[in-house]
Design a protein around this motif. Structure first.
Motif, mmCIF file in Angstrom:
data_model
loop_
_atom_site.group_PDB
_atom_site.id
_atom_site.type_symbol
_atom_site.label_atom_id
_atom_site.label_comp_id
_atom_site.label_asym_id
_atom_site.label_seq_id
_atom_site.Cartn_x
_atom_site.Cartn_y
_atom_site.Cartn_z
ATOM 1 N N GLY A 162 -1.952 -11.453 -2.049
ATOM 2 C CA GLY A 162 -1.250 -10.485 -2.788
ATOM 3 C C GLY A 162 0.079 -10.294 -2.231
ATOM 4 N N GLY A 163 0.750 -9.579 -3.027
ATOM 5 C CA GLY A 163 2.393 -9.218 -2.668
ATOM 6 C C GLY A 163 2.480 -8.665 -1.567
ATOM 7 N N ALA A 176 -11.318 14.925 0.740
ATOM 8 C CA ALA A 176 -11.731 13.980 -0.261
ATOM 9 C C ALA A 176 -10.991 12.699 -0.018
ATOM 10 C CB ALA A 176 -10.877 14.396 -1.788
ATOM 11 N N ALA A 177 -11.732 11.450 -0.532
ATOM 12 C CA ALA A 177 -11.015 10.352 -0.369
ATOM 13 C C ALA A 177 -10.918 9.825 -1.674
ATOM 14 C CB ALA A 177 -12.297 9.403 0.386
ATOM 15 N N GLY A 178 -9.681 9.284 -2.170
ATOM 16 C CA GLY A 178 -9.219 9.058 -3.423
ATOM 17 C C GLY A 178 -8.770 7.656 -3.435
ATOM 18 N N VAL A 179 -8.976 7.128 -4.879
ATOM 19 C CA VAL A 179 -8.503 5.861 -5.106
ATOM 20 C C VAL A 179 -7.728 5.794 -6.407
ATOM 21 C CG1 VAL A 179 -10.682 4.524 -4.209
ATOM 22 C CG2 VAL A 179 -10.584 5.159 -6.507
ATOM 23 N N VAL A 180 -6.380 5.172 -6.436
ATOM 24 C CA VAL A 180 -5.589 5.032 -7.470
ATOM 25 C C VAL A 180 -6.007 4.056 -8.592
ATOM 26 C CG1 VAL A 180 -3.309 4.889 -8.278
ATOM 27 C CG2 VAL A 180 -3.581 5.679 -5.781
ATOM 28 N N VAL A 184 6.834 14.765 -2.917
ATOM 29 C CA VAL A 184 7.762 13.482 -2.597
ATOM 30 C C VAL A 184 7.355 12.125 -3.328
ATOM 31 C CG1 VAL A 184 8.437 14.504 -0.310
ATOM 32 C CG2 VAL A 184 6.626 13.039 -0.566
ATOM 33 N N ASP A 185 8.125 11.046 -3.152
ATOM 34 C CA ASP A 185 7.638 9.769 -3.804
ATOM 35 C C ASP A 185 6.575 9.283 -2.960
ATOM 36 O OD1 ASP A 185 9.455 10.100 -5.939
ATOM 37 O OD2 ASP A 185 11.118 9.009 -4.750
ATOM 38 N N LEU A 186 5.682 8.567 -3.535
ATOM 39 C CA LEU A 186 4.721 7.773 -2.912
ATOM 40 C C LEU A 186 4.932 6.114 -3.536
ATOM 41 C CD1 LEU A 186 1.457 9.871 -3.246
ATOM 42 C CD2 LEU A 186 3.052 9.635 -1.172
ATOM 43 N N VAL A 187 4.729 5.212 -2.637
ATOM 44 C CA VAL A 187 4.873 3.805 -3.073
ATOM 45 C C VAL A 187 3.256 3.154 -3.067
ATOM 46 C CG1 VAL A 187 5.562 1.770 -2.636
ATOM 47 C CG2 VAL A 187 7.073 3.703 -1.715
ATOM 48 N N VAL A 188 2.792 3.136 -4.431
ATOM 49 C CA VAL A 188 1.342 2.738 -4.674
ATOM 50 C C VAL A 188 1.215 1.626 -5.294
ATOM 51 C CG1 VAL A 188 1.034 5.283 -4.351
ATOM 52 C CG2 VAL A 188 1.173 4.319 -6.479
ATOM 53 N N ARG A 219 -5.893 -3.391 -7.220
ATOM 54 C CA ARG A 219 -4.795 -4.421 -6.636
ATOM 55 C C ARG A 219 -4.734 -4.408 -5.509
ATOM 56 N NH1 ARG A 219 -0.462 -7.398 -8.749
ATOM 57 N NH2 ARG A 219 1.599 -7.163 -7.604
ATOM 58 N N ASN A 220 -4.679 -3.476 -4.648
ATOM 59 C CA ASN A 220 -4.748 -3.323 -3.083
ATOM 60 C C ASN A 220 -5.452 -2.027 -2.594
ATOM 61 O OD1 ASN A 220 -3.327 -2.459 -0.504
ATOM 62 N ND2 ASN A 220 -2.397 -4.435 -0.840
#
Length: 561
Positions: A210-211, A398-402, A370-374, A379-380
């Motif tokens: 991955g990148g 909670a556990a979350g996935v984007v 605020v900004d998040l980098v996701v 993908r990751n």
């Protein structure tokens, strides 16, 4: 370097997960002699006790905590997480499976597939575990009857088909070792692999795929006068001295001048190594920023569509405010919408639920202050995952996935300046545009973002005051009553005036034309351009939901006047 497979058990209580793990440890010769002697009994070793380490687990005969065990075969090394089957401890299954390459689903052949079996299978796929294998256990208790196995295998294949994943089902008797590491003579009808043969053959993704993703955890300057170093654990990709990187969310570009893996000098580091790097330029880089490759950037966002496994004792309802922890950044957040909830009995989605209860899995929209980098979780798994924390009790709820992130207009793309950093600090007299406060009546948040993007593309500095972000940060202490709403409008109007006074076009949402005009009046009295857009045709048209073209037209008319 030997290959490592991370795996987790899954399934309902009393399916025999701990016994199966004990059998794997015993049959691969991975048990110290003193451990085996400690659990030896008149009927042979108590295999479950090898992984049930807590006193409560041994007394109740269930797994409560996640127990990690290590074993090896001639093919590879293994890290195995024995996760609880009891519904009360579902949250611990999420922990154990969060970084697994494979989930091993156990089913008691007499009980068949249960709701907790389906829930654990869904959690495994939700967490992106790439491989799933099922062991139909306790075959000795049904005299290794093929019909009983086929019945459960059909149920498991139905679950796998609904989840859209391939699944191998193996008949085993963990207590005696049948088809675990050694093929059983008592199942002549089974021509598939043993469980361990299948585990040895599973593909494991190579490290460093991955990148580049390096979330910054710590900034240090160990020697006075030395350059700063930025430390963190690589979440993906490889990094070398001399590589060009982009710092997000600011978008500044620079190069890596030195790389230190702390244990030895390295020219190349690959995920998941922890590293410390030095950069060519003196940039404003802090905890929570992410170093990425220029050609493969993640998304800078304040709005996520995500799937959650809710772990809180109190239910989750729309509008709830929480803390969101993502990589090394913690942000205030609000769950603005609940879209669906999984029915564990049918694996179907129930749309528009009123709340999520303990152990429910659902799809939600989350907005952050605020900004998040996701990245998307598919993908990751590091930059696509987060947890939600109760800001009062500090309990993880909670556990979350984007699943999808809405890019914030203009984020991560600075104008060229010194060291690549966006800088826009002209004096008031030299500002190329007058600022303006623009109120959009009845417009969706998407319209604000689209209008911001259109203005930025036209060279106008602009900023959309997203209602969800205002609620999550500036107005997090306010409720939903009339007095609180009036205070929310007042605060939003004050921020809009400050932005307009700085030369930006501030875009603000309003619920009604009356409140918009009242909030915009102080900006006009201060000599700033104040615009209320209510519907197509300009600010005085009948009530409606304006679009981007209406905003731009109304702003142009106001500035001409």
């Amino acid at each position: 370097m030997r290959e490592l497979l991370r795996m987790a058990t899954a399934g309902s209580v009393d399916d025999g997960k701990s016994t199966l793990i004990g059998r794997l440890l015993l049959d691969t010769g991975s048990l110290p002699t003193d451990h085996l002697a400690a659990v030896d009994g008149p009927d042979g070793p108590d295999l479950a006790a090898l992984s049930d380490g807590l006193r409560a687990e041994r007394e109740q005969g269930i797994t409560i905590d996640v127990a990690y065990r290590f074993f090896s075969t001639a093919a590879r090394n293994y890290v195995l997480a024995d996760t609880p089957g009891h519904v009360r401890y579902t949250r611990n299954m999420v922990t154990g499976a969060s970084n697994a390459h494979l989930a091993m689903l156990l089913v008691d052949v007499r009980a068949g597939v249960l709701d907790q079996t389906r829930r654990h299978a869904r959690i495994a796929t939700l967490l992106g575990v790439p491989h799933l294998v099922a062991a139909v256990n306790k075959m000795d208790l049904v005299d290794f009857d093929r019909g009983a196995f086929d019945r459960v295998r059909a149920e498991l294949h139905d679950v796998a088909e609904r989840l859209g994943v391939p699944l191998l089902v193996v008949p085993v008797a963990a207590k005696h070792g049948d088809n675990v590491a050694v093929r059983s003579a008592r199942t002549p009808w089974w021509d598939g692999p043993t469980l361990l043969e299948h585990l040895d053959a599973v593909d494991v993704p190579p490290p460093g795929e991955g990148g580049l993703r390096l979330p910054v955890q710590w900034v240090s300057r160990p020697v006075a006068g030395a350059r700063r170093s930025y430390a963190g654990r690589l979440a993906a990709g490889t990094l070398r001295a001399g590589d060009e990187v982009v710092v997000l969310p600011s978008g500044a570009r620079t190069r890596v001048t030195a790389l230190d893996a702390l244990d030895e000098e390295r020219e190349t580091a690959l995920a998941p190594l922890s590293v410390s790097v030095q950069l060519a330029d003196d940039l404003d880089v802090g905890r929570g920023d992410v170093l990425t490759a220029p050609e493969d950037p993640p998304v800078v966002t304040r709005e996520l569509r995500a799937q959650l496994c809710w772990m809180g004792e109190e239910p989750l309802r729309p509008g709830q405010r929480l803390l969101l922890k993502h990589t090394t950044r913690t942000a205030r957040a609000q769950v603005t919408a609940l879209h669906d909830r999984l029915d564990p009995a049918t694996l179907a989605d129930v749309t528009s639920p009123e709340r999520l209860e303990l152990n429910d899995i659902g799809t939600v929209t989350v907005r952050t202050a605020v900004d998040l980098v996701v990245d998307a979780y598919t993908r990751n798994r590091d930059t696509g995952a987060f947890v939600l924390v109760d800001e009062h009790t500090h309990a993880t709820v909670a556990a979350g996935v984007v699943r999808e992130a809405v890019p914030r207009a203009g984020a991560g793309r600075p104008a060229e300046g010194a060291e690549g950093v966006a800088r826009w600090t002209p004096s008031r007299a030299a500002r190329p545009h007058r600022g303006a406060a623009v109120w959009l009546v009845g417009a969706a948040p998407e319209v604000l973002r689209e209008a911001e993007a259109a203005l930025l593309a036209a060279g106008r500095p602009a900023y959309a005051l997203d209602p969800g972000n205002v609620r999550a940060g500036l107005a997090e202490d306010l409720g939903d009553g009339p007095a609180e709403r009036a205070e929310l409008v007042r605060r939003s109007g004050h921020v809009a005036r400050l932005l307009a006074d700085a030369g930006l076009v501030a875009l603000v949402a309003a619920g009604s034309a009356a409140e918009a005009r009242a909030a915009a009046r102080p900006a006009g009295e201060a000599g700033l351009t104040a615009v209320v857009v209510t519907a197509p045709g300009g600010p005085d048209a009948p009530s409606g939901a304006p679009g981007v073209a209406d905003v731009l037209a109304a702003l142009a008319l106001a500035e001409e006047a």
